[in-house]
Design an enzyme around this catalytic site. Sequence first.
Site, PDB file in Angstrom:
ATOM      1  N   ASN A  21       0.868  -1.178   0.000  1.00 54.46           N
ATOM      2  CA  ASN A  21       0.000   0.000   0.000  1.00 54.46           C
ATOM      3  C   ASN A  21       0.903   1.227   0.000  1.00 54.46           C
ATOM      4  O   ASN A  21       2.107   1.115  -0.243  1.00 54.46           O
ATOM      5  CB  ASN A  21      -1.008  -0.051   1.168  1.00 54.46           C
ATOM      6  CG  ASN A  21      -0.360   0.048   2.548  1.00 54.46           C
ATOM      7  OD1 ASN A  21       0.694   0.669   2.717  1.00 54.46           O
ATOM      8  ND2 ASN A  21      -1.002  -0.559   3.545  1.00 54.46           N
ATOM      9  N   ASN A  55      -4.699  -8.072   9.798  1.00 54.06           N
ATOM     10  CA  ASN A  55      -3.533  -7.673   9.020  1.00 54.06           C
ATOM     11  C   ASN A  55      -3.138  -6.237   9.328  1.00 54.06           C
ATOM     12  O   ASN A  55      -3.945  -5.430   9.772  1.00 54.06           O
ATOM     13  CB  ASN A  55      -3.856  -7.796   7.526  1.00 54.06           C
ATOM     14  CG  ASN A  55      -4.825  -6.731   7.078  1.00 54.06           C
ATOM     15  OD1 ASN A  55      -4.443  -5.589   6.827  1.00 54.06           O
ATOM     16  ND2 ASN A  55      -6.101  -7.079   7.009  1.00 54.06           N
ATOM     17  N   LYS A 182     -12.581  -1.585  -3.415  1.00 51.15           N
ATOM     18  CA  LYS A 182     -11.651  -0.572  -2.899  1.00 51.15           C
ATOM     19  C   LYS A 182     -10.274  -0.780  -3.497  1.00 51.15           C
ATOM     20  O   LYS A 182      -9.849  -1.919  -3.700  1.00 51.15           O
ATOM     21  CB  LYS A 182     -11.581  -0.682  -1.374  1.00 51.15           C
ATOM     22  CG  LYS A 182     -10.753   0.412  -0.713  1.00 51.15           C
ATOM     23  CD  LYS A 182     -11.025   0.480   0.785  1.00 51.15           C
ATOM     24  CE  LYS A 182     -10.059  -0.345   1.593  1.00 51.15           C
ATOM     25  NZ  LYS A 182     -10.312  -0.252   3.040  1.00 51.15           N
ATOM     26  N   LYS A 184      -6.020   0.953  -3.562  1.00 47.23           N
ATOM     27  CA  LYS A 184      -5.025   1.779  -2.894  1.00 47.23           C
ATOM     28  C   LYS A 184      -4.660   2.985  -3.748  1.00 47.23           C
ATOM     29  O   LYS A 184      -4.629   2.893  -4.986  1.00 47.23           O
ATOM     30  CB  LYS A 184      -3.767   0.956  -2.623  1.00 47.23           C
ATOM     31  CG  LYS A 184      -4.020  -0.215  -1.695  1.00 47.23           C
ATOM     32  CD  LYS A 184      -4.536   0.250  -0.343  1.00 47.23           C
ATOM     33  CE  LYS A 184      -4.872  -0.902   0.564  1.00 47.23           C
ATOM     34  NZ  LYS A 184      -5.454  -0.433   1.851  1.00 47.23           N
ATOM     35  N   ASP A 213      -8.090   4.321  -0.795  1.00 49.57           N
ATOM     36  CA  ASP A 213      -7.459   4.270   0.526  1.00 49.57           C
ATOM     37  C   ASP A 213      -6.009   4.724   0.423  1.00 49.57           C
ATOM     38  O   ASP A 213      -5.196   4.086  -0.255  1.00 49.57           O
ATOM     39  CB  ASP A 213      -7.533   2.824   1.042  1.00 49.57           C
ATOM     40  CG  ASP A 213      -6.988   2.666   2.457  1.00 49.57           C
ATOM     41  OD1 ASP A 213      -6.509   3.656   3.036  1.00 49.57           O
ATOM     42  OD2 ASP A 213      -7.058   1.535   2.976  1.00 49.57           O
ATOM     43  N   ALA A 214      -5.671   5.828   1.117  1.00 46.15           N
ATOM     44  CA  ALA A 214      -4.303   6.375   1.074  1.00 46.15           C
ATOM     45  C   ALA A 214      -3.424   5.871   2.214  1.00 46.15           C
ATOM     46  O   ALA A 214      -2.251   6.239   2.302  1.00 46.15           O
ATOM     47  CB  ALA A 214      -4.364   7.900   1.106  1.00 46.15           C
ATOM     48  N   GLU A 239     -10.330   7.323   1.971  1.00 45.72           N
ATOM     49  CA  GLU A 239      -9.968   6.734   3.267  1.00 45.72           C
ATOM     50  C   GLU A 239      -8.574   7.108   3.758  1.00 45.72           C
ATOM     51  O   GLU A 239      -7.618   7.134   2.990  1.00 45.72           O
ATOM     52  CB  GLU A 239     -10.060   5.199   3.132  1.00 45.72           C
ATOM     53  CG  GLU A 239      -9.587   4.423   4.356  1.00 45.72           C
ATOM     54  CD  GLU A 239      -9.793   2.912   4.200  1.00 45.72           C
ATOM     55  OE1 GLU A 239     -10.693   2.498   3.441  1.00 45.72           O
ATOM     56  OE2 GLU A 239      -9.053   2.148   4.840  1.00 45.72           O
ATOM     57  N   GLU A 265      -9.017   2.888  11.241  1.00 46.92           N
ATOM     58  CA  GLU A 265      -8.462   1.532  11.407  1.00 46.92           C
ATOM     59  C   GLU A 265      -7.199   1.533  12.255  1.00 46.92           C
ATOM     60  O   GLU A 265      -6.823   0.494  12.788  1.00 46.92           O
ATOM     61  CB  GLU A 265      -8.175   0.881  10.045  1.00 46.92           C
ATOM     62  CG  GLU A 265      -6.996   1.495   9.313  1.00 46.92           C
ATOM     63  CD  GLU A 265      -6.688   0.811   7.985  1.00 46.92           C
ATOM     64  OE1 GLU A 265      -7.522   0.917   7.070  1.00 46.92           O
ATOM     65  OE2 GLU A 265      -5.632   0.181   7.876  1.00 46.92           O
ATOM     66  N   ASP A 292     -11.267  -1.326  14.286  1.00 53.33           N
ATOM     67  CA  ASP A 292     -11.207  -2.789  14.129  1.00 53.33           C
ATOM     68  C   ASP A 292     -10.944  -3.394  15.503  1.00 53.33           C
ATOM     69  O   ASP A 292      -9.853  -3.235  16.063  1.00 53.33           O
ATOM     70  CB  ASP A 292     -10.076  -3.108  13.131  1.00 53.33           C
ATOM     71  CG  ASP A 292      -9.836  -4.595  12.953  1.00 53.33           C
ATOM     72  OD1 ASP A 292     -10.447  -5.412  13.667  1.00 53.33           O
ATOM     73  OD2 ASP A 292      -9.013  -4.929  12.072  1.00 53.33           O
ATOM     74  N   HIS A 322     -12.490  -2.216   9.608  1.00 58.18           N
ATOM     75  CA  HIS A 322     -11.327  -2.750   8.881  1.00 58.18           C
ATOM     76  C   HIS A 322     -11.124  -4.212   9.266  1.00 58.18           C
ATOM     77  O   HIS A 322     -11.484  -4.624  10.361  1.00 58.18           O
ATOM     78  CB  HIS A 322     -10.107  -1.919   9.302  1.00 58.18           C
ATOM     79  CG  HIS A 322      -8.776  -2.526   8.986  1.00 58.18           C
ATOM     80  ND1 HIS A 322      -8.119  -3.386   9.845  1.00 58.18           N
ATOM     81  CD2 HIS A 322      -7.967  -2.391   7.903  1.00 58.18           C
ATOM     82  CE1 HIS A 322      -6.958  -3.734   9.311  1.00 58.18           C
ATOM     83  NE2 HIS A 322      -6.841  -3.142   8.127  1.00 58.18           N
ATOM     84  N   GLU A 341     -15.526  -5.024   6.064  1.00 57.56           N
ATOM     85  CA  GLU A 341     -14.571  -5.163   4.963  1.00 57.56           C
ATOM     86  C   GLU A 341     -14.403  -6.629   4.611  1.00 57.56           C
ATOM     87  O   GLU A 341     -14.649  -7.517   5.433  1.00 57.56           O
ATOM     88  CB  GLU A 341     -13.222  -4.577   5.410  1.00 57.56           C
ATOM     89  CG  GLU A 341     -12.145  -4.615   4.336  1.00 57.56           C
ATOM     90  CD  GLU A 341     -10.935  -3.732   4.665  1.00 57.56           C
ATOM     91  OE1 GLU A 341     -10.729  -3.394   5.843  1.00 57.56           O
ATOM     92  OE2 GLU A 341     -10.204  -3.388   3.718  1.00 57.56           O
ATOM     93  N   TYR A 343     -11.474  -9.131   2.103  1.00 58.80           N
ATOM     94  CA  TYR A 343     -10.366  -9.175   1.132  1.00 58.80           C
ATOM     95  C   TYR A 343     -10.494 -10.505   0.403  1.00 58.80           C
ATOM     96  O   TYR A 343      -9.951 -11.517   0.884  1.00 58.80           O
ATOM     97  CB  TYR A 343      -9.009  -9.147   1.828  1.00 58.80           C
ATOM     98  CG  TYR A 343      -8.782  -8.053   2.844  1.00 58.80           C
ATOM     99  CD1 TYR A 343      -8.193  -6.844   2.473  1.00 58.80           C
ATOM    100  CD2 TYR A 343      -9.111  -8.240   4.177  1.00 58.80           C
ATOM    101  CE1 TYR A 343      -7.944  -5.860   3.411  1.00 58.80           C
ATOM    102  CE2 TYR A 343      -8.868  -7.262   5.124  1.00 58.80           C
ATOM    103  CZ  TYR A 343      -8.284  -6.077   4.735  1.00 58.80           C
ATOM    104  OH  TYR A 343      -8.030  -5.107   5.667  1.00 58.80           O
TER     105      TYR A 343
HETATM  106  O1  LIG Z   1      -3.437  -2.153   3.365  1.00 55.25           O
HETATM  107  C1  LIG Z   1      -3.794  -2.181   4.548  1.00 55.25           C
HETATM  108  O2  LIG Z   1      -3.037  -1.913   5.496  1.00 55.25           O
HETATM  109  C2  LIG Z   1      -5.208  -2.550   4.856  1.00 55.25           C
HETATM  110  C3  LIG Z   1      -6.105  -1.381   4.836  1.00 55.25           C
HETATM  111  O3  LIG Z   1      -5.723  -0.248   4.923  1.00 55.25           O
HETATM  112  C4  LIG Z   1      -7.536  -1.590   4.674  1.00 55.25           C
HETATM  113  O4  LIG Z   1      -7.953  -2.733   4.534  1.00 55.25           O
HETATM  114  O5  LIG Z   1      -8.265  -0.613   4.682  1.00 55.25           O
HETATM  115 MG   LIG Z   2      -7.371   1.175   5.090  1.00 59.56          MG
END
Ligand SMILES: O=C([O-])CC(=O)C(=O)O
Ligand SMILES: [Mg+2]
Length: 389
Positions: A21, A55, A182, A184, A213-214, A239, A265, A292, A322, A341, A343
């Site tokens: 990320n 994570n 979502k 990155k 998501d930044a 985000e 998060e 979370d 999260h 969320e 993944y």
């Molecule tokens: O990439 C990450 O650390 C996970 C994250 O921010 C998310 O799931 O919003």
């Molecule tokens: Mg995030």
Amino acid sequence: MSVRIVDVREVTKPISSPIRNAYIDFTKMTTSLVAVVTDAVRDGKRVVGYGFNSNGRYGQGGLIRERFAPRLLEADPKTLLDSSGGNIDPDKAWATLMSNEKPGGHGERSVAVGTIDMAIWDAVAKIAGKPLFRLLAERHNRTADPRVFVYAAGGYYYPGKDLSALRGEMRGYLDRGYNVVKMKIGGASIAEDQERIEAVLKEIGNRAQLAVDANGRFDLETGIAYAKMLREYPLFWYEEVGDPLDFQLQAALAEFYPGPMATGENLFSHQDARNLIRYGGMRPDRDWLQFDCALSYGLCEYLRTLDVLKTHGWSPSRCIPHGGHQMSLNIAAGLGLGGNESYPDLFQPYGGFPDGVRVENGHITMPDLPGIGFEGKSDLYTEMKALAS
Ligand SMILES: O=C([O-])CC(=O)C(=O)O
Ligand SMILES: [Mg+2]
């Protein structure tokens, strides 16, 4: 019949992948898997509660094995019981875990405690013979809603990943039933990120919405530059723009970004959550909160966070945690959060849903499994059973 915790076990497991990320890569990422072994027996089997951390923070083996597990095991078992004496009281267990801990400085410790707290709630619901979401709804005088909104998180930076691979990934999520995805941002130049966003928007068309998501990468100036670019698109949310504890940055950003923002998060206590609500300029009519529990002292603490939100006029339906784990799915179904969320292809076998659960129109339906429901996910349960046996 009285209940006792007879053992607390921990093993640190890899959840690594070559993704990146804007802040970290996940090549060395780990998680702590915990088993809280009780002497209770249900359906002819000893009750074991399981937990793991989300994570993004690493496994907490040292803290769990050296500091927190011994406190639970050394406590007089009677002091951990509820008023009926027939089950563990999660709040009493939590207070025991946190004995001799000073306030403040939330992080790492909050992950270790959150992981054990998950296992305790799993055991408590199994001893009660109910899915955790139904137990929570009963305790809070609510009607459980087993149908939970979920979105697909991915869109990472990945060695060699071009725009067509990114589009393919997102198309795969739509094909699996998701209607919010979502990706990155902040790990490339603003021009390159804009190209990635436009490619994804072209791919998903009007079948889904996109969140970005930044990961806390931007200073105020960069966050505003992105806000001006992003506000031209109909995004689901923008985000974690800046440092998680920079509430003034978050508040200033709201002036440049009328669309929904999301964050939380990396806030690990109800006190930090309260500071975000007090000082972060977050808007209860459109913004999203992502605390979370598996990183932030667990469900006992999350309940205090929900109380803070209520006091400040926020509905639990503005929370979409999260982490992509079944613990938050239970909280969502039991206490009316806005969703969770997920993944679809990452952090396995810890994330995801029990076997056979499908995403339809962006929602899943919780099966009625005792506890958190880990026994319904065979790849995950294989690892859990190995720890407990
Ligand atoms: O990439 C990450 O650390 C996970 C994250 O921010 C998310 O799931 O919003
Ligand atoms: Mg995030």
